[in-house]
Design a protein around this motif. Structure first.
Motif, PDB file in Angstrom:
ATOM      1  N   GLY A  70     112.021   5.575  36.109  1.00  0.00           N
ATOM      2  CA  GLY A  70     113.412   5.737  35.729  1.00  0.00           C
ATOM      3  C   GLY A  70     114.100   6.857  36.466  1.00  0.00           C
ATOM      4  O   GLY A  70     113.530   7.496  37.372  1.00  0.00           O
ATOM      5  N   PRO A  71     115.290   7.157  36.074  1.00  0.00           N
ATOM      6  CA  PRO A  71     116.068   8.207  36.756  1.00  0.00           C
ATOM      7  C   PRO A  71     115.513   9.601  36.514  1.00  0.00           C
ATOM      8  O   PRO A  71     115.854  10.531  37.253  1.00  0.00           O
ATOM      9  CB  PRO A  71     117.467   8.044  36.157  1.00  0.00           C
ATOM     10  CG  PRO A  71     117.247   7.349  34.854  1.00  0.00           C
ATOM     11  CD  PRO A  71     116.081   6.451  35.040  1.00  0.00           C
ATOM     12  N   THR A  72     114.671   9.764  35.494  1.00  0.00           N
ATOM     13  CA  THR A  72     114.096  11.085  35.207  1.00  0.00           C
ATOM     14  C   THR A  72     112.729  11.257  35.852  1.00  0.00           C
ATOM     15  O   THR A  72     111.987  12.168  35.496  1.00  0.00           O
ATOM     16  CB  THR A  72     113.979  11.275  33.692  1.00  0.00           C
ATOM     17  OG1 THR A  72     113.123  10.247  33.158  1.00  0.00           O
ATOM     18  CG2 THR A  72     115.342  11.215  33.025  1.00  0.00           C
ATOM     19  N   SER A  73     112.376  10.402  36.790  1.00  0.00           N
ATOM     20  CA  SER A  73     111.056  10.461  37.414  1.00  0.00           C
ATOM     21  C   SER A  73     110.869  11.753  38.194  1.00  0.00           C
ATOM     22  O   SER A  73     111.782  12.237  38.876  1.00  0.00           O
ATOM     23  CB  SER A  73     110.876   9.268  38.348  1.00  0.00           C
ATOM     24  OG  SER A  73     109.677   9.399  39.080  1.00  0.00           O
ATOM     25  N   LEU A  74     109.665  12.302  38.112  1.00  0.00           N
ATOM     26  CA  LEU A  74     109.336  13.489  38.892  1.00  0.00           C
ATOM     27  C   LEU A  74     109.322  13.180  40.387  1.00  0.00           C
ATOM     28  O   LEU A  74     109.430  14.093  41.210  1.00  0.00           O
ATOM     29  CB  LEU A  74     107.968  14.035  38.460  1.00  0.00           C
ATOM     30  CG  LEU A  74     107.913  14.725  37.096  1.00  0.00           C
ATOM     31  CD1 LEU A  74     106.473  15.105  36.753  1.00  0.00           C
ATOM     32  CD2 LEU A  74     108.795  15.973  37.085  1.00  0.00           C
ATOM     33  N   ARG A 110     105.640   6.570  45.546  1.00  0.00           N
ATOM     34  CA  ARG A 110     107.007   6.627  45.046  1.00  0.00           C
ATOM     35  C   ARG A 110     107.320   5.312  44.345  1.00  0.00           C
ATOM     36  O   ARG A 110     106.952   4.232  44.844  1.00  0.00           O
ATOM     37  CB  ARG A 110     107.993   6.823  46.194  1.00  0.00           C
ATOM     38  CG  ARG A 110     107.920   8.171  46.893  1.00  0.00           C
ATOM     39  CD  ARG A 110     108.720   9.230  46.135  1.00  0.00           C
ATOM     40  NE  ARG A 110     108.760  10.488  46.857  1.00  0.00           N
ATOM     41  CZ  ARG A 110     109.715  10.819  47.721  1.00  0.00           C
ATOM     42  NH1 ARG A 110     110.686   9.974  47.995  1.00  0.00           N
ATOM     43  NH2 ARG A 110     109.699  11.992  48.322  1.00  0.00           N
ATOM     44  N   PRO A 111     108.015   5.356  43.201  1.00  0.00           N
ATOM     45  CA  PRO A 111     108.430   4.105  42.557  1.00  0.00           C
ATOM     46  C   PRO A 111     109.580   3.479  43.345  1.00  0.00           C
ATOM     47  O   PRO A 111     110.293   4.166  44.091  1.00  0.00           O
ATOM     48  CB  PRO A 111     108.870   4.563  41.169  1.00  0.00           C
ATOM     49  CG  PRO A 111     109.326   5.962  41.371  1.00  0.00           C
ATOM     50  CD  PRO A 111     108.432   6.539  42.431  1.00  0.00           C
ATOM     51  N   ALA A 133     113.717   0.053  38.091  1.00  0.00           N
ATOM     52  CA  ALA A 133     112.901   0.577  36.994  1.00  0.00           C
ATOM     53  C   ALA A 133     112.221  -0.546  36.233  1.00  0.00           C
ATOM     54  O   ALA A 133     111.044  -0.470  35.872  1.00  0.00           O
ATOM     55  CB  ALA A 133     113.761   1.426  36.069  1.00  0.00           C
ATOM     56  N   GLN A 134     112.975  -1.617  35.986  1.00  0.00           N
ATOM     57  CA  GLN A 134     112.397  -2.738  35.261  1.00  0.00           C
ATOM     58  C   GLN A 134     111.372  -3.476  36.121  1.00  0.00           C
ATOM     59  O   GLN A 134     110.328  -3.923  35.637  1.00  0.00           O
ATOM     60  CB  GLN A 134     113.513  -3.705  34.823  1.00  0.00           C
ATOM     61  CG  GLN A 134     113.043  -4.813  33.887  1.00  0.00           C
ATOM     62  CD  GLN A 134     112.511  -4.268  32.568  1.00  0.00           C
ATOM     63  OE1 GLN A 134     112.975  -3.225  32.083  1.00  0.00           O
ATOM     64  NE2 GLN A 134     111.541  -4.969  31.997  1.00  0.00           N
ATOM     65  N   ALA A 135     111.650  -3.581  37.431  1.00  0.00           N
ATOM     66  CA  ALA A 135     110.729  -4.283  38.322  1.00  0.00           C
ATOM     67  C   ALA A 135     109.429  -3.512  38.515  1.00  0.00           C
ATOM     68  O   ALA A 135     108.376  -4.108  38.758  1.00  0.00           O
ATOM     69  CB  ALA A 135     111.401  -4.528  39.663  1.00  0.00           C
ATOM     70  N   ALA A 136     109.521  -2.197  38.408  1.00  0.00           N
ATOM     71  CA  ALA A 136     108.323  -1.376  38.611  1.00  0.00           C
ATOM     72  C   ALA A 136     107.386  -1.425  37.421  1.00  0.00           C
ATOM     73  O   ALA A 136     106.195  -1.100  37.551  1.00  0.00           O
ATOM     74  CB  ALA A 136     108.720   0.069  38.895  1.00  0.00           C
ATOM     75  N   LEU A 137     107.875  -1.817  36.265  1.00  0.00           N
ATOM     76  CA  LEU A 137     107.058  -1.815  35.056  1.00  0.00           C
ATOM     77  C   LEU A 137     106.262  -3.116  34.980  1.00  0.00           C
ATOM     78  O   LEU A 137     106.823  -4.202  34.899  1.00  0.00           O
ATOM     79  CB  LEU A 137     107.952  -1.649  33.820  1.00  0.00           C
ATOM     80  CG  LEU A 137     107.235  -1.359  32.501  1.00  0.00           C
ATOM     81  CD1 LEU A 137     106.463  -0.048  32.594  1.00  0.00           C
ATOM     82  CD2 LEU A 137     108.244  -1.290  31.358  1.00  0.00           C
ATOM     83  N   LEU A 138     104.956  -3.025  35.036  1.00  0.00           N
ATOM     84  CA  LEU A 138     104.064  -4.176  34.966  1.00  0.00           C
ATOM     85  C   LEU A 138     103.396  -4.176  33.594  1.00  0.00           C
ATOM     86  O   LEU A 138     102.498  -3.371  33.331  1.00  0.00           O
ATOM     87  CB  LEU A 138     103.004  -4.116  36.066  1.00  0.00           C
ATOM     88  CG  LEU A 138     103.522  -4.103  37.506  1.00  0.00           C
ATOM     89  CD1 LEU A 138     102.383  -3.879  38.485  1.00  0.00           C
ATOM     90  CD2 LEU A 138     104.226  -5.412  37.819  1.00  0.00           C
ATOM     91  N   ALA A 153     101.114  -0.871  33.613  1.00  0.00           N
ATOM     92  CA  ALA A 153     100.938  -0.111  34.844  1.00  0.00           C
ATOM     93  C   ALA A 153     102.293   0.005  35.522  1.00  0.00           C
ATOM     94  O   ALA A 153     103.256  -0.694  35.173  1.00  0.00           O
ATOM     95  CB  ALA A 153      99.914  -0.774  35.754  1.00  0.00           C
ATOM     96  N   LEU A 154     102.384   0.869  36.496  1.00  0.00           N
ATOM     97  CA  LEU A 154     103.618   1.100  37.243  1.00  0.00           C
ATOM     98  C   LEU A 154     103.416   0.666  38.684  1.00  0.00           C
ATOM     99  O   LEU A 154     102.404   1.006  39.309  1.00  0.00           O
ATOM    100  CB  LEU A 154     104.003   2.591  37.210  1.00  0.00           C
ATOM    101  CG  LEU A 154     104.797   3.111  35.997  1.00  0.00           C
ATOM    102  CD1 LEU A 154     106.137   2.423  35.891  1.00  0.00           C
ATOM    103  CD2 LEU A 154     104.004   2.986  34.728  1.00  0.00           C
TER     104      LEU A 154
END
Length: 713
Positions: A400-404, A416-417, A424-429, A470-471
């Motif tokens: 998400g936008p708060t990612s480190l 990197r995501p 953000a939604q596509a990265a969430l598995l 997983a991400l």
């Protein structure tokens, strides 16, 4: 050899006490007649036994003699040869100089001369090397004596340098013990003795070695002074110090890294000393880290939040500082701060003032909501580049936008995501899957040989439990050691500058600890990840390790490269180099070889170099390399044996062998003696009665009749 001996023997037909009683009664009865006093014509008194008294005495004597039954006994004996024992010392210390050849030549001479002695059998006992127990000469002798009757033992001859380490306090030996030593008296030996050496040292600190350089056997006044001592660490350049001989010297050693640090100490040779073998000592100090300081920052609460805390708290070598963000700054539910935290989150103190005091920083599902300003995140990135350790276990917040990854800290992250609308939604598995160890992970020490892992070189799944989230991220650096759905990176390990980073792209590892779907090696995997980031030597993926145990050297080359391993070049302490082909075993390549030579061994694969310390195989043997009679001289003196030196000429000066009677001197100028025991076995006995009944009866009656006639005359 058979012998016939004759002698008189008695076989009484009645008990001896009865014969003695009859003798007393006979003397009492005959005493008046034997002691009668008569008066002569001139008035003098004289002893005049009664007529027939002496004949009666003779009759009684014949009767008592017949009862005693005297016999002429002839005894046939078979003499048994005496046995001499020859002890030949074959321990390592006899290999110094020309001792071994001199002892062997002396052995041949003793055997030859003993073969010329009559009725003497020589038994030879080899005293083998005793390992760390030293020379076990007394043990070998007792084992041989157990098979020899003590009545036949004529003597013991020992060919040894006198360095015996199993002599009892009060050795019991009745036969003469002769000591023959190679060389001449007065040998001198210099040695270095390690008084104290720590087995472990804290990385970044100093340890202290205590050593003594000694001159053994030096004449009075020559055992002092100074000697040059070379100190070499891990095969590097030698540092030379002048140390006093005979006095303790202290050496400071810096422990700069984890794992073994090999220190080699060499004292300069002394003119005329026996050998330089014990002028060298090797000390191996294992570098360990002090209690590790770990900072754990937990973000959004989730089911596996306690996983990292439990793991780190279970390690007694870890000092854990743990902060949990219970409420993000943008959330305001009017709850007073003092009810949410015991202390305020010390952001500046942790991430600026004391940041470099931590060995590892762990972020568990931490989202960047303004709690850590960019300058502090940049400090963490610099901390990693300077040698620090960072571990991230992330969840949906990483995409998400708060990612480190979107902060200055993202510069040191290995993945990197995806970015952009809907990323953000596509990265969430979110699907069931079993984590898989990659081909690279099968070679990496963090994921190598994990229990239940999938076979890398064939089809099949892992036997551990499934995860459900997983991400997806784009790997841009480091090593992907585990993968998730569709081959997406799941665990990445990377070296950044001098530091290390580990990234776990799932927050479901806690399912293994709960035993879900069969569970998995959660504790072992997390322990390996944490210790790899903190540079634990045994978890280095690119390393060369050498160790020596029980006289064999093992060289282990670890590498992530799948190419055939290069040859390993091994250099012995004497400078002799040899090449060995290592056997590939997954991420390891192993080479083994004998390493009996004491000192520092070096191994290299062309890029890395490792050192291993081989201590002397028998430190007791090399503690004193002089040929010295001090230990065995009391035994030789107590048994009447001699101490002789074989000299330094080509032919040893072996004394002559003689057989001597019991009680006589067993050595003299130029000779040593073996006791004559005259032990024998009786093979036959013949007894001839000297006064048989058919002769005794007429003799007694005749003497009695003569006595009666003499008294009646």
């Amino acid at each position: 050899m058979n012998q016939v001996l004759a002698g008189i023997d008695f076989a009484p037909v009645v008990p001896v006490w009865l014969i003695a009683t009859l003798a007393v009664v006979a003397l009492a009865a005959l005493a008046p007649a034997l002691l009668r006093i008569a008066v002569t014509a001139d008035g003098k008194r004289r002893l005049a036994p009664a007529a027939g008294a002496l004949l009666r005495l003779a009759a009684f004597a014949a009767l008592l003699l017949a009862l005693a039954n005297p016999r002429l006994v002839e005894e046939t004996r078979e003499t048994r040869p005496d046995i001499a024992l020859l002890l030949v010392d074959r321990s390592d210390s006899t290999g110094v100089g020309g001792r071994a050849a001199q002892i062997e030549a002396a052995r041949q001479q003793v055997e030859s001369r003993a073969g010329r002695l009559a009725e003497t059998e020589l038994r030879v006992v080899e005293v083998a090397e005793g390992g760390n127990q030293g020379t076990r000469l007394w043990t070998a002798m007792e084992r041989a004596l157990a098979e020899i009757p003590r009545a036949r033992l004529s003597g013991v001859i020992a060919l040894t340098d006198g360095q015996v380490h199993d002599l009892p306090a009060a050795p019991g030996l009745e036969a003469p013990f002769h000591l023959l030593l190679p060389g001449r008296a007065g040998e001198v030996d210099r040695r270095i003795r390690v008084v104290e050496a720590p087995g472990f040292g804290i990385v970044g600190r100093q340890v202290e070695l205590r050593v003594v350089v000694e001159d053994l056997g030096a004449p009075a006044g020559e055992g002092s002074g100074a000697a040059r001592l070379s100190i070499r660490r891990d095969g590097g350049a030698a540092r030379v110090e002048s140390v006093p001989v005979g006095r303790e010297h202290r050496i400071a050693v810096n422990i700069e890294r984890g794992g073994p640090t090999v220190v080699e100490l060499t004292a300069e040779a002394r003119p005329g000393e026996v050998s330089e073998l014990n002028n060298r000592a090797v000390v191996s100090i294992n570098g360990v880290r002090d209690r590790l300081r770990v900072l754990l920052v937990s973000g959004e609460p989730h089911a596996g939040q306690r996983t990292w805390r439990r793991l780190l708290k279970a390690d007694p070598n870890v000092d854990l500082v743990h902060f949990t963000i219970l409420r993000p700054p943008e959330k305001d539910d009017l709850t007073p701060l003092h009810e949410l935290a015991l202390i305020a989150f010390p952001v500046r103190e942790l991430f600026q003032v004391k940041l470099r005091e931590f060995d590892l920083i762990v972020f568990d599902r931490f989202a960047n909501r303004g709690l850590l300003p960019p300058v502090y995140l940049r400090n963490i990135a610099d901390y990693v580049r300077g040698g620090g350790a960072l571990l991230l276990s992330v969840g949906p917040e990483f995409a998400g936008p708060t990612s480190l990854a979107a902060t200055p800290l993202g510069q040191v992250l290995p993945a990197r995501p995806p970015t952009g609308p809907g990323a953000a939604q596509a990265a969430l598995l979110e699907q069931a899957f079993r984590p898989r160890v990659t081909a690279l992970g099968a070679r990496h020490p963090v994921t190598e040989d994990l229990p239940g892992a999938n076979p890398v070189d064939g089809p099949g799944e892992a036997s551990w439990g499934r995860w459900y989230r997983a991400l997806r991220a784009d790997a841009r650096a480091g090593s992907t050691v585990m993968e998730g759905p569709d081959g997406a990176p799941l665990m990445l390990l990377d070296r950044v500058g001098e530091g290390r980073v580990a990234l776990v792209l799932s927050d479901h590892i806690w399912l293994w600890s709960r035993g879900h779907d069969g569970g998995g090696p959660q504790a072992e995997l997390l322990r390996r990840i944490a210790h790899w980031t903190m540079k634990e030597p045994e978890l280095e993926e690119e390393d060369l390790i050498a160790r020596i145990e029980h006289g064999r050297m093992t060289v282990v080359r670890r590498s992530l490269e799948a190419s055939p391993p290069p040859e390993i070049t091994v250099t012995a302490p004497d400078g002799m180099a040899s090449r060995h082909q290592a056997e590939a075993r997954g991420g390891r390549a192993v080479a083994e070889l004998p390493a009996t030579q004491p000192g520092v061994w070096q191994a290299t694969d062309g890029r890395r170099t490792a050192y291993a310390a081989a201590e002397a195989g028998n430190p007791l043997e090399i503690a004193d390399l002089r040929a010295d009679a001090a230990a065995l001289r009391p035994l030789a003196g107590a048994t009447g044996g001699a101490v002789r030196w074989l000299g330094t000429g080509e032919a040893p000066e072996v004394p002559e062998l003689r057989r001597v009677a019991a009680g006589r001197d067993t050595y003299g100028p130029g000779w040593i003696g073996l006791r004559r025991n005259e032990d024998h076995t009786v093979t036959g006995i013949t007894a001839l009665p000297l006064l048989p009944p058919w002769l005794a009866l007429p003799l007694v009656l005749g003497l009695a009749l003569l006595a009666w006639r003499r008294e009646g005359a």
